[in-house]
Scaffold this motif. Sequence first.
Motif, PDB file in Angstrom:
ATOM      1  N   ALA A   1      -4.262  -2.673   3.061  1.00 58.02           N
ATOM      2  CA  ALA A   1      -5.250  -3.255   2.208  1.00 58.02           C
ATOM      3  C   ALA A   1      -4.846  -3.001   0.470  1.00 58.02           C
ATOM      4  N   LEU A   2      -3.993  -2.018   0.422  1.00 53.22           N
ATOM      5  CA  LEU A   2      -3.754  -1.845  -1.124  1.00 53.22           C
ATOM      6  C   LEU A   2      -2.869  -2.917  -1.599  1.00 53.22           C
ATOM      7  N   ARG A   3      -2.970  -3.128  -2.715  1.00 54.13           N
ATOM      8  CA  ARG A   3      -2.140  -4.244  -3.356  1.00 54.13           C
ATOM      9  C   ARG A   3      -0.729  -3.479  -3.875  1.00 54.13           C
ATOM     10  N   HIS A   4      -0.788  -2.456  -4.360  1.00 51.01           N
ATOM     11  CA  HIS A   4       0.503  -1.722  -4.625  1.00 51.01           C
ATOM     12  C   HIS A   4       0.223  -0.399  -4.185  1.00 51.01           C
ATOM     13  N   TYR A   5       1.581   0.408  -3.697  1.00 51.22           N
ATOM     14  CA  TYR A   5       1.745   1.652  -3.263  1.00 51.22           C
ATOM     15  C   TYR A   5       3.148   2.044  -3.083  1.00 51.22           C
ATOM     16  N   ALA A   6       3.330   3.339  -3.156  1.00 50.20           N
ATOM     17  CA  ALA A   6       4.400   3.727  -3.120  1.00 50.20           C
ATOM     18  C   ALA A   6       5.241   3.497  -1.746  1.00 50.20           C
ATOM     19  N   ASP A   7       6.581   3.275  -1.763  1.00 48.10           N
ATOM     20  CA  ASP A   7       7.378   2.851  -0.573  1.00 48.10           C
ATOM     21  C   ASP A   7       7.287   3.614   0.590  1.00 48.10           C
ATOM     22  N   PHE A   8       7.061   5.001   0.373  1.00 49.48           N
ATOM     23  CA  PHE A   8       7.011   6.295   1.589  1.00 49.48           C
ATOM     24  C   PHE A   8       5.519   6.434   2.017  1.00 49.48           C
ATOM     25  N   LEU A   9       4.487   5.685   1.386  1.00 48.15           N
ATOM     26  CA  LEU A   9       3.435   5.964   1.646  1.00 48.15           C
ATOM     27  C   LEU A   9       2.732   5.642   3.309  1.00 48.15           C
ATOM     28  N   PRO A  10       3.392   4.243   3.785  1.00 47.79           N
ATOM     29  CA  PRO A  10       3.246   4.177   5.169  1.00 47.79           C
ATOM     30  C   PRO A  10       3.656   5.215   6.396  1.00 47.79           C
ATOM     31  N   GLN A  11       5.053   5.548   5.864  1.00 47.06           N
ATOM     32  CA  GLN A  11       5.441   6.589   6.646  1.00 47.06           C
ATOM     33  C   GLN A  11       4.660   7.919   6.762  1.00 47.06           C
ATOM     34  N   VAL A  12       4.275   8.311   5.432  1.00 47.04           N
ATOM     35  CA  VAL A  12       3.285   9.498   5.416  1.00 47.04           C
ATOM     36  C   VAL A  12       2.232   9.474   6.086  1.00 47.04           C
ATOM     37  N   VAL A  13       1.335   8.395   6.134  1.00 50.16           N
ATOM     38  CA  VAL A  13       0.262   8.187   6.994  1.00 50.16           C
ATOM     39  C   VAL A  13       0.551   8.146   8.320  1.00 50.16           C
ATOM     40  N   THR A  14       1.513   7.337   8.907  1.00 50.01           N
ATOM     41  CA  THR A  14       2.018   7.443  10.363  1.00 50.01           C
ATOM     42  C   THR A  14       2.232   8.945  10.866  1.00 50.01           C
ATOM     43  N   ARG A  15       2.877   9.677  10.088  1.00 49.78           N
ATOM     44  CA  ARG A  15       3.264  10.890  10.288  1.00 49.78           C
ATOM     45  C   ARG A  15       1.954  11.841  10.534  1.00 49.78           C
TER      46      ARG A  15
ATOM     47  N   ALA B   1       6.571  -1.253 -20.432  1.00 49.12           N
ATOM     48  CA  ALA B   1       6.429  -0.171 -19.269  1.00 49.12           C
ATOM     49  C   ALA B   1       4.688  -0.294 -18.877  1.00 49.12           C
ATOM     50  N   ALA B   2       4.438   0.042 -17.853  1.00 51.18           N
ATOM     51  CA  ALA B   2       3.038   0.078 -17.158  1.00 51.18           C
ATOM     52  C   ALA B   2       2.853   1.548 -16.774  1.00 51.18           C
ATOM     53  N   ALA B   3       1.732   1.882 -16.526  1.00 55.06           N
ATOM     54  CA  ALA B   3       1.187   3.021 -16.045  1.00 55.06           C
ATOM     55  C   ALA B   3       1.764   3.192 -14.769  1.00 55.06           C
ATOM     56  N   GLU B   4       2.297   4.706 -14.383  1.00 52.63           N
ATOM     57  CA  GLU B   4       2.877   4.612 -13.018  1.00 52.63           C
ATOM     58  C   GLU B   4       1.523   5.095 -12.079  1.00 52.63           C
ATOM     59  N   LEU B   5       0.441   5.626 -12.571  1.00 51.50           N
ATOM     60  CA  LEU B   5      -0.556   6.099 -11.926  1.00 51.50           C
ATOM     61  C   LEU B   5      -1.926   5.466 -12.368  1.00 51.50           C
ATOM     62  N   ASP B   6      -2.378   4.425 -11.950  1.00 54.02           N
ATOM     63  CA  ASP B   6      -3.491   3.903 -12.519  1.00 54.02           C
ATOM     64  C   ASP B   6      -4.540   3.794 -11.533  1.00 54.02           C
ATOM     65  N   GLN B   7      -4.158   4.072 -10.357  1.00 51.00           N
ATOM     66  CA  GLN B   7      -5.351   4.108  -9.388  1.00 51.00           C
ATOM     67  C   GLN B   7      -5.463   5.188  -8.283  1.00 51.00           C
ATOM     68  N   LEU B   8      -6.390   5.525  -7.872  1.00 53.26           N
ATOM     69  CA  LEU B   8      -6.316   6.532  -6.722  1.00 53.26           C
ATOM     70  C   LEU B   8      -6.949   5.941  -5.500  1.00 53.26           C
ATOM     71  N   ALA B   9      -6.702   6.168  -4.450  1.00 52.35           N
ATOM     72  CA  ALA B   9      -7.227   5.671  -3.017  1.00 52.35           C
ATOM     73  C   ALA B   9      -7.158   6.629  -2.081  1.00 52.35           C
ATOM     74  N   VAL B  10      -7.939   6.864  -1.050  1.00 49.66           N
ATOM     75  CA  VAL B  10      -8.003   7.507   0.066  1.00 49.66           C
ATOM     76  C   VAL B  10      -7.633   6.653   1.341  1.00 49.66           C
ATOM     77  N   VAL B  11      -6.527   6.956   1.856  1.00 44.64           N
ATOM     78  CA  VAL B  11      -6.106   6.024   3.013  1.00 44.64           C
ATOM     79  C   VAL B  11      -5.847   6.930   4.115  1.00 44.64           C
ATOM     80  N   ARG B  12      -6.326   6.513   5.534  1.00 44.07           N
ATOM     81  CA  ARG B  12      -6.182   7.377   6.677  1.00 44.07           C
ATOM     82  C   ARG B  12      -5.516   6.412   7.559  1.00 44.07           C
ATOM     83  N   SER B  13      -5.149   5.302   7.495  1.00 37.17           N
ATOM     84  CA  SER B  13      -4.635   4.366   8.601  1.00 37.17           C
ATOM     85  C   SER B  13      -3.303   3.604   7.888  1.00 37.17           C
ATOM     86  N   GLU B  14      -2.779   2.936   8.818  1.00 40.06           N
ATOM     87  CA  GLU B  14      -1.913   1.788   8.060  1.00 40.06           C
ATOM     88  C   GLU B  14      -2.706   0.749   7.741  1.00 40.06           C
ATOM     89  N   ALA B  15      -3.776   0.322   8.399  1.00 43.65           N
ATOM     90  CA  ALA B  15      -4.593  -0.785   7.871  1.00 43.65           C
ATOM     91  C   ALA B  15      -4.984  -0.340   6.388  1.00 43.65           C
TER      92      ALA B  15
END
Length: 78
Positions: free
Chosen positions: A30-44, A12-26
């Motif tokens: 640029a993130l290596r790993h992210y939750a599968d719903f993050l692009p939709q949240v940023v778009t909305r 098992a690996a840590a579920e949360l190992d990094q925080l990032a501030v994102v404001r756009s799809e770009a």
Amino acid sequence: MASTTAEAALGAAAELDQLAVVRSEADVAALRHYADFLPQVVTRYNAERTRPSPLGNPSPKSASSPTLPTPSPSPSLR
């Protein structure tokens, strides 16, 4: 946040190992790993910020500030 020895032994690996501030799809891309719903949240989020308000207030991206009406003085009580 590092995994404990017991977690590592279970594979098992840590579920949360990094925080990032994102404001756009770009930013998301640029993130290596992210939750599968993050692009939709940023778009909305970006769509809601650019949509005109039903109250007629300028959107947050507007450079001008709203002009408020000057209240009329109330009649003096005698």
